[in-house]
Design a protein around this motif. Structure first.
Motif, PDB file in Angstrom:
ATOM      1  N   TRP A 115    -151.918  35.403-121.281  1.00 36.48           N
ATOM      2  CA  TRP A 115    -151.871  34.995-119.871  1.00 36.48           C
ATOM      3  C   TRP A 115    -153.128  35.409-119.134  1.00 36.48           C
ATOM      4  N   CYS A 116    -153.511  36.665-119.305  1.00 40.02           N
ATOM      5  CA  CYS A 116    -154.665  37.187-118.560  1.00 40.02           C
ATOM      6  C   CYS A 116    -155.977  36.570-119.045  1.00 40.02           C
ATOM      7  N   THR A 117    -156.095  36.311-120.346  1.00 41.69           N
ATOM      8  CA  THR A 117    -157.310  35.688-120.862  1.00 41.69           C
ATOM      9  C   THR A 117    -157.463  34.266-120.324  1.00 41.69           C
ATOM     10  N   LEU A 118    -156.373  33.517-120.271  1.00 46.62           N
ATOM     11  CA  LEU A 118    -156.434  32.167-119.695  1.00 46.62           C
ATOM     12  C   LEU A 118    -156.796  32.212-118.212  1.00 46.62           C
ATOM     13  N   MET A 119    -156.243  33.181-117.500  1.00 44.71           N
ATOM     14  CA  MET A 119    -156.556  33.325-116.074  1.00 44.71           C
ATOM     15  C   MET A 119    -158.027  33.666-115.888  1.00 44.71           C
ATOM     16  N   LEU A 120    -158.560  34.559-116.721  1.00 45.39           N
ATOM     17  CA  LEU A 120    -159.976  34.915-116.628  1.00 45.39           C
ATOM     18  C   LEU A 120    -160.873  33.719-116.932  1.00 45.39           C
ATOM     19  N   LEU A 121    -160.512  32.928-117.929  1.00 48.24           N
ATOM     20  CA  LEU A 121    -161.312  31.746-118.253  1.00 48.24           C
ATOM     21  C   LEU A 121    -161.328  30.746-117.095  1.00 48.24           C
ATOM     22  N   LEU A 122    -160.172  30.522-116.477  1.00 50.25           N
ATOM     23  CA  LEU A 122    -160.115  29.628-115.320  1.00 50.25           C
ATOM     24  C   LEU A 122    -160.945  30.165-114.157  1.00 50.25           C
ATOM     25  N   GLN A 123    -160.847  31.458-113.911  1.00 53.09           N
ATOM     26  CA  GLN A 123    -161.600  32.042-112.801  1.00 53.09           C
ATOM     27  C   GLN A 123    -163.100  31.986-113.052  1.00 53.09           C
ATOM     28  N   LEU A 124    -163.523  32.246-114.270  1.00 58.35           N
ATOM     29  CA  LEU A 124    -164.953  32.191-114.575  1.00 58.35           C
ATOM     30  C   LEU A 124    -165.486  30.763-114.477  1.00 58.35           C
ATOM     31  N   ALA A 125    -164.710  29.795-114.948  1.00 50.99           N
ATOM     32  CA  ALA A 125    -165.139  28.395-114.823  1.00 50.99           C
ATOM     33  C   ALA A 125    -165.213  27.984-113.352  1.00 50.99           C
ATOM     34  N   GLU A 126    -164.243  28.406-112.555  1.00 56.46           N
ATOM     35  CA  GLU A 126    -164.280  28.117-111.120  1.00 56.46           C
ATOM     36  C   GLU A 126    -165.474  28.784-110.456  1.00 56.46           C
ATOM     37  N   PHE A 127    -165.783  30.004-110.866  1.00 56.99           N
ATOM     38  CA  PHE A 127    -166.928  30.718-110.302  1.00 56.99           C
ATOM     39  C   PHE A 127    -168.227  29.966-110.571  1.00 56.99           C
ATOM     40  N   VAL A 128    -168.393  29.491-111.792  1.00 62.58           N
ATOM     41  CA  VAL A 128    -169.609  28.754-112.147  1.00 62.58           C
ATOM     42  C   VAL A 128    -169.705  27.463-111.355  1.00 62.58           C
ATOM     43  N   PHE A 129    -168.634  26.683-111.320  1.00 60.70           N
ATOM     44  CA  PHE A 129    -168.686  25.410-110.603  1.00 60.70           C
ATOM     45  C   PHE A 129    -168.764  25.601-109.093  1.00 60.70           C
ATOM     46  N   ALA A 130    -168.196  26.683-108.572  1.00 64.50           N
ATOM     47  CA  ALA A 130    -168.333  26.958-107.136  1.00 64.50           C
ATOM     48  C   ALA A 130    -169.779  27.291-106.800  1.00 64.50           C
ATOM     49  N   CYS A 131    -170.443  28.058-107.645  1.00 60.70           N
ATOM     50  CA  CYS A 131    -171.862  28.367-107.403  1.00 60.70           C
ATOM     51  C   CYS A 131    -172.717  27.115-107.466  1.00 60.70           C
ATOM     52  N   VAL A 132    -172.448  26.244-108.424  1.00 59.43           N
ATOM     53  CA  VAL A 132    -173.187  24.979-108.507  1.00 59.43           C
ATOM     54  C   VAL A 132    -172.898  24.121-107.286  1.00 59.43           C
ATOM     55  N   PHE A 133    -171.655  24.098-106.841  1.00 61.82           N
ATOM     56  CA  PHE A 133    -171.272  23.338-105.650  1.00 61.82           C
ATOM     57  C   PHE A 133    -171.999  23.859-104.412  1.00 61.82           C
ATOM     58  N   ILE A 134    -172.090  25.176-104.269  1.00 60.17           N
ATOM     59  CA  ILE A 134    -172.784  25.767-103.119  1.00 60.17           C
ATOM     60  C   ILE A 134    -174.265  25.411-103.155  1.00 60.17           C
ATOM     61  N   VAL A 135    -174.870  25.477-104.331  1.00 59.54           N
ATOM     62  CA  VAL A 135    -176.294  25.141-104.450  1.00 59.54           C
ATOM     63  C   VAL A 135    -176.537  23.676-104.097  1.00 59.54           C
ATOM     64  N   THR A 136    -175.662  22.785-104.545  1.00 59.89           N
ATOM     65  CA  THR A 136    -175.851  21.365-104.221  1.00 59.89           C
ATOM     66  C   THR A 136    -175.598  21.077-102.743  1.00 59.89           C
ATOM     67  N   MET A 137    -174.714  21.858-102.110  1.00 59.17           N
ATOM     68  CA  MET A 137    -174.472  21.650-100.687  1.00 59.17           C
ATOM     69  C   MET A 137    -175.614  22.192 -99.833  1.00 59.17           C
ATOM     70  N   CYS A 138    -176.304  23.221-100.322  1.00 57.91           N
ATOM     71  CA  CYS A 138    -177.404  23.823 -99.545  1.00 57.91           C
ATOM     72  C   CYS A 138    -178.673  22.995 -99.609  1.00 57.91           C
ATOM     73  N   ARG A 139    -178.811  22.179-100.625  1.00 57.67           N
ATOM     74  CA  ARG A 139    -179.987  21.313-100.704  1.00 57.67           C
ATOM     75  C   ARG A 139    -179.906  20.233 -99.632  1.00 57.67           C
ATOM     76  N   GLY A 140    -181.052  19.814 -99.226  1.00 58.92           N
ATOM     77  CA  GLY A 140    -181.119  18.723 -98.240  1.00 58.92           C
ATOM     78  C   GLY A 140    -180.732  17.404 -98.884  1.00 58.92           C
ATOM     79  N   PRO A 141    -180.528  16.403 -98.068  1.00 59.93           N
ATOM     80  CA  PRO A 141    -180.137  15.092 -98.619  1.00 59.93           C
ATOM     81  C   PRO A 141    -181.310  14.457 -99.387  1.00 59.93           C
ATOM     82  N   SER A 142    -180.951  13.756-100.408  1.00 56.14           N
ATOM     83  CA  SER A 142    -181.948  13.061-101.225  1.00 56.14           C
ATOM     84  C   SER A 142    -181.940  11.593-100.853  1.00 56.14           C
ATOM     85  N   TYR A 143    -183.138  11.059-100.561  1.00 56.96           N
ATOM     86  CA  TYR A 143    -183.254   9.658-100.158  1.00 56.96           C
ATOM     87  C   TYR A 143    -183.927   8.877-101.274  1.00 56.96           C
ATOM     88  N   ASP A 144    -183.224   8.701-102.368  1.00 48.93           N
ATOM     89  CA  ASP A 144    -183.790   7.953-103.496  1.00 48.93           C
ATOM     90  C   ASP A 144    -183.468   6.490-103.393  1.00 48.93           C
TER      91      ASP A 144
END
Length: 144
Positions: A115-144
């Protein structure tokens, strides 16, 4: 490329259901361990104090994890940084609580390792994707 907002939202959705299952099973296991420790007269003197500590950590983990999931979902759906940042900061005490349940409890059952190992894996995956989400939100808009 994977949309970090979508991946983060999917992980939060999965974790909201797993957290309910995890909390119910951990609470049931802790009640079971309370009865087992009270039946074992060799560790009764110190067992009640340590079981009380385990209950305190478990209740604290429930509160922190519920707040973390709420803030993460709120920030992800509204695509705003502050709730997601608070959710990332709350991930650290939540991981600490799960690590306590995994290693430093009075008695750790074998199923709790899973149970705890599965919870840790979910939390670590959420932590990584939350950090990526924050970085993408902090960047300015791209006008491609």
């Amino acid at each position: 490329m994977v949309n970090p907002s979508l991946a983060y939202e999917i992980l939060l959705y999965i974790n909201s259901f797993y957290f309910g299952l995890f909390s119910t099973c951990e609470l049931g296991a802790l009640v079971l361990k309370s009865f087992l420790i009270s039946g074992n007269y060799k560790i009764v003197e110190q067992g009640y104090i340590l079981i009380g500590r385990d209950y305190g950590v478990l209740i604290g983990l429930f509160i922190v994890e519920a707040a973390r999931l709420f803030l993460g979902r709120k920030g992800s759906l509204s695509e705003k940084d502050p709730p997601v940042m608070f959710s990332v900061f709350l991930t650290l005490p939540s991981i600490g609580g799960v690590l306590f349940l995994l290693h430093w409890q009075q008695v750790v059952l074998r199923i709790e390792y899973i149970w705890c190992t599965l919870m840790l894996l979910l939390q670590l995956a959420e932590f990584v994707f939350a950090c990526v989400f924050i970085v993408t939100m902090c960047r300015g808009p791209s006008y491609d």
